[in-house]
Design a protein around this motif. Structure first.
Motif, PDB file in Angstrom:
ATOM      1  N   UNK A 218      -6.005  15.850  -4.696  1.00 22.27           N
ATOM      2  CA  UNK A 218      -6.365  14.568  -4.091  1.00 22.27           C
ATOM      3  C   UNK A 218      -5.622  14.445  -2.773  1.00 22.27           C
ATOM      4  N   UNK A 219      -6.372  14.390  -1.692  1.00 21.69           N
ATOM      5  CA  UNK A 219      -5.753  14.168  -0.382  1.00 21.69           C
ATOM      6  C   UNK A 219      -6.372  12.922   0.214  1.00 21.69           C
ATOM      7  N   UNK A 220      -5.518  12.007   0.667  1.00 22.15           N
ATOM      8  CA  UNK A 220      -6.054  10.779   1.224  1.00 22.15           C
ATOM      9  C   UNK A 220      -5.159  10.255   2.332  1.00 22.15           C
ATOM     10  N   UNK A 221      -5.791   9.671   3.349  1.00 22.79           N
ATOM     11  CA  UNK A 221      -5.029   9.055   4.432  1.00 22.79           C
ATOM     12  C   UNK A 221      -4.931   7.547   4.217  1.00 22.79           C
ATOM     13  N   UNK A 222      -5.192   7.125   2.992  1.00 25.90           N
ATOM     14  CA  UNK A 222      -5.137   5.702   2.662  1.00 25.90           C
ATOM     15  C   UNK A 222      -3.679   5.285   2.431  1.00 25.90           C
ATOM     16  N   UNK A 223      -3.331   4.103   2.928  1.00 26.13           N
ATOM     17  CA  UNK A 223      -1.952   3.611   2.784  1.00 26.13           C
ATOM     18  C   UNK A 223      -1.517   3.555   1.336  1.00 26.13           C
ATOM     19  N   UNK A 224      -2.449   3.168   0.467  1.00 27.43           N
ATOM     20  CA  UNK A 224      -2.112   3.000  -0.944  1.00 27.43           C
ATOM     21  C   UNK A 224      -1.565   4.296  -1.527  1.00 27.43           C
ATOM     22  N   UNK A 225      -2.267   5.407  -1.242  1.00 32.73           N
ATOM     23  CA  UNK A 225      -1.870   6.708  -1.773  1.00 32.73           C
ATOM     24  C   UNK A 225      -0.508   7.090  -1.194  1.00 32.73           C
TER      25      UNK A 225
ATOM     26  N   UNK B  51      -3.785  -8.225   3.191  1.00 32.36           N
ATOM     27  CA  UNK B  51      -4.288  -6.922   2.733  1.00 32.36           C
ATOM     28  C   UNK B  51      -3.150  -6.081   2.173  1.00 32.36           C
ATOM     29  N   UNK B  52      -2.016  -6.110   2.878  1.00 31.36           N
ATOM     30  CA  UNK B  52      -0.843  -5.348   2.433  1.00 31.36           C
ATOM     31  C   UNK B  52      -0.350  -5.857   1.081  1.00 31.36           C
ATOM     32  N   UNK B  53      -0.433  -7.161   0.905  1.00 38.18           N
ATOM     33  CA  UNK B  53      -0.041  -7.770  -0.371  1.00 38.18           C
ATOM     34  C   UNK B  53      -0.902  -7.217  -1.506  1.00 38.18           C
ATOM     35  N   UNK B  54      -2.229  -7.171  -1.266  1.00 39.94           N
ATOM     36  CA  UNK B  54      -3.130  -6.666  -2.310  1.00 39.94           C
ATOM     37  C   UNK B  54      -2.913  -5.173  -2.553  1.00 39.94           C
ATOM     38  N   UNK B  55      -2.605  -4.428  -1.476  1.00 34.23           N
ATOM     39  CA  UNK B  55      -2.392  -2.986  -1.636  1.00 34.23           C
ATOM     40  C   UNK B  55      -1.102  -2.743  -2.426  1.00 34.23           C
ATOM     41  N   UNK B  56      -0.056  -3.537  -2.112  1.00 33.64           N
ATOM     42  CA  UNK B  56       1.247  -3.286  -2.726  1.00 33.64           C
ATOM     43  C   UNK B  56       1.291  -3.739  -4.181  1.00 33.64           C
ATOM     44  N   UNK B  57       0.776  -4.913  -4.467  1.00 35.31           N
ATOM     45  CA  UNK B  57       0.976  -5.486  -5.806  1.00 35.31           C
ATOM     46  C   UNK B  57      -0.210  -5.305  -6.755  1.00 35.31           C
ATOM     47  N   UNK B  58      -1.365  -4.921  -6.236  1.00 33.32           N
ATOM     48  CA  UNK B  58      -2.514  -4.711  -7.108  1.00 33.32           C
ATOM     49  C   UNK B  58      -3.068  -3.310  -6.885  1.00 33.32           C
ATOM     50  N   UNK B  59      -4.066  -2.943  -7.703  1.00 38.31           N
ATOM     51  CA  UNK B  59      -4.645  -1.600  -7.593  1.00 38.31           C
ATOM     52  C   UNK B  59      -5.747  -1.538  -6.552  1.00 38.31           C
ATOM     53  N   UNK B  60      -5.453  -1.970  -5.341  1.00 44.10           N
ATOM     54  CA  UNK B  60      -6.453  -1.880  -4.279  1.00 44.10           C
ATOM     55  C   UNK B  60      -6.025  -0.826  -3.270  1.00 44.10           C
ATOM     56  N   UNK B  61      -6.986  -0.064  -2.766  1.00 48.14           N
ATOM     57  CA  UNK B  61      -6.673   0.852  -1.673  1.00 48.14           C
ATOM     58  C   UNK B  61      -7.013   0.144  -0.367  1.00 48.14           C
ATOM     59  N   UNK B  62      -6.714   0.799   0.745  1.00 51.18           N
ATOM     60  CA  UNK B  62      -7.007   0.195   2.047  1.00 51.18           C
ATOM     61  C   UNK B  62      -8.486  -0.173   2.158  1.00 51.18           C
ATOM     62  N   UNK B  63      -9.336   0.701   1.579  1.00 49.66           N
ATOM     63  CA  UNK B  63     -10.776   0.477   1.642  1.00 49.66           C
ATOM     64  C   UNK B  63     -11.217  -0.695   0.768  1.00 49.66           C
TER      65      UNK B  63
END
Lengths: 133, 151
Positions: free
Chosen positions: A95-102, B41-53
């Motif tokens: 899995x490679x991703x440029x998404x901040x979450x990953x 958006x950062x809040x949702x990314x950090x505390x929940x299972x959301x990606x940037x998309x």
């Protein structure tokens, strides 16, 4: 200086510190596979400024942070890097991703150093990346 | 007074809008609204299972919710007077348009007043938003089919 000026100064400093988040390149490899090659691919790519790489069991996960203007092509960049990894490590779940979450979650995983957690979290991240909604 | 003379007089008397100042105010405040959106958006990314998309959907909903609350409390009006386009162009302007027309027609009843007039202004946003999304998707589909770009 009045309290308002201090407040403004504080906000500006807080905002500017966001610019200096230097994670660099991090690699954690718990397998027998050679992780150096993957790391070299990431470091040699001029478009990537920060990257975290985690290789565990039969899974490889890489979170990339690309340069500001390369963000427009971040999915293509992640795909290119992913294809290179697939050639290097056939049979691995990549899995490679440029998404901040990953990037953030992988970095957190590496910093927590809790190896029992790795597989579970990596599976979850791979699933999140594939989600389209 | 004939028509020409009136027009001349009207042009003389109308104050010139401060274009540069308005542009600057819209730029700063519009950017500020987007900064708040980025934090959400950062809040949702950090505390929940959301990606940037995937974080964009709840972010949009939250920003509209904020704008609706502020409109109800009468704060958005004051902000918009200073910000101009900076408050209308981001998605918060949509929330403001919906709630302000709902409040305006409250006295006409819930069905014909609030219900019928709520999307008076926002309706055109939805219509042209959907239409332009359709047009862009069509163009992209054609380009993908021709092999110029990929999805």
């Amino acid at each position: 200086m009045g309290i308002r000026n201090w407040l403004i100064l504080g906000i500006i400093i807080c905002l500017l510190t966001g610019c200096s988040s230097k994670v660099g390149f991090k690699t954690v490899n718990t397998t027998e596979e050679d992780g150096k090659q993957a790391e070299a691919i990431l470091e040699d790519d001029p478009r990537i400024k920060n990257a975290v790489l985690l290789i565990h069991d039969d899974r490889l996960i890489a979170g990339l942070r690309v340069n500001t203007f390369d963000r427009f092509r971040k999915r293509t960049i992640a795909k290119e890097v992913g294809d290179q990894f697939k050639e290097l490590y056939p049979g691995m779940d990549i899995t490679v991703s440029a998404d901040s979450k990953v990037f953030l979650e992988t970095n957190k995983l590496i910093e927590q150093q809790n190896k029992d957690n790795y597989t579970k979290k990596m599976k979850k991240l791979s699933k999140l990346v594939k989600e389209e909604t | 007074m004939d028509e020409k003379k009136y027009q001349q007089l009207e042009q003389q008397l109308t104050p010139k809008p401060a274009y540069l100042k308005n542009c600057l105010a819209a730029f700063i405040t519009g950017g500020f609204v987007c900064l708040i959106g980025q934090f959400v958006a950062l809040f949702y990314i950090t505390f929940f299972d959301f990606t940037e998309r995937t974080a964009s959907n709840p972010t949009v909903a939250t920003m509209i919710f904020f704008a609706m609350l502020l409109t109800g409390f009468g704060v958005y009006k004051k902000f918009a007077q200073f910000a101009g386009a900076g408050s209308a162009v981001p998605i918060t302007g949509f929330g403001n348009a919906v709630v302000s027309s709902a409040i305006e027609h409250r006295s006409e009843g819930y069905v014909l007043g609030v219900g019928g007039n709520m999307f008076k202004l926002a309706g055109s946003v939805i219509l042209y938003g959907v239409f332009s999304a359709f047009a862009v998707a069509l163009i992209k589909s054609i380009l993908v089919a021709l092999g110029v770009i990929s999805w």
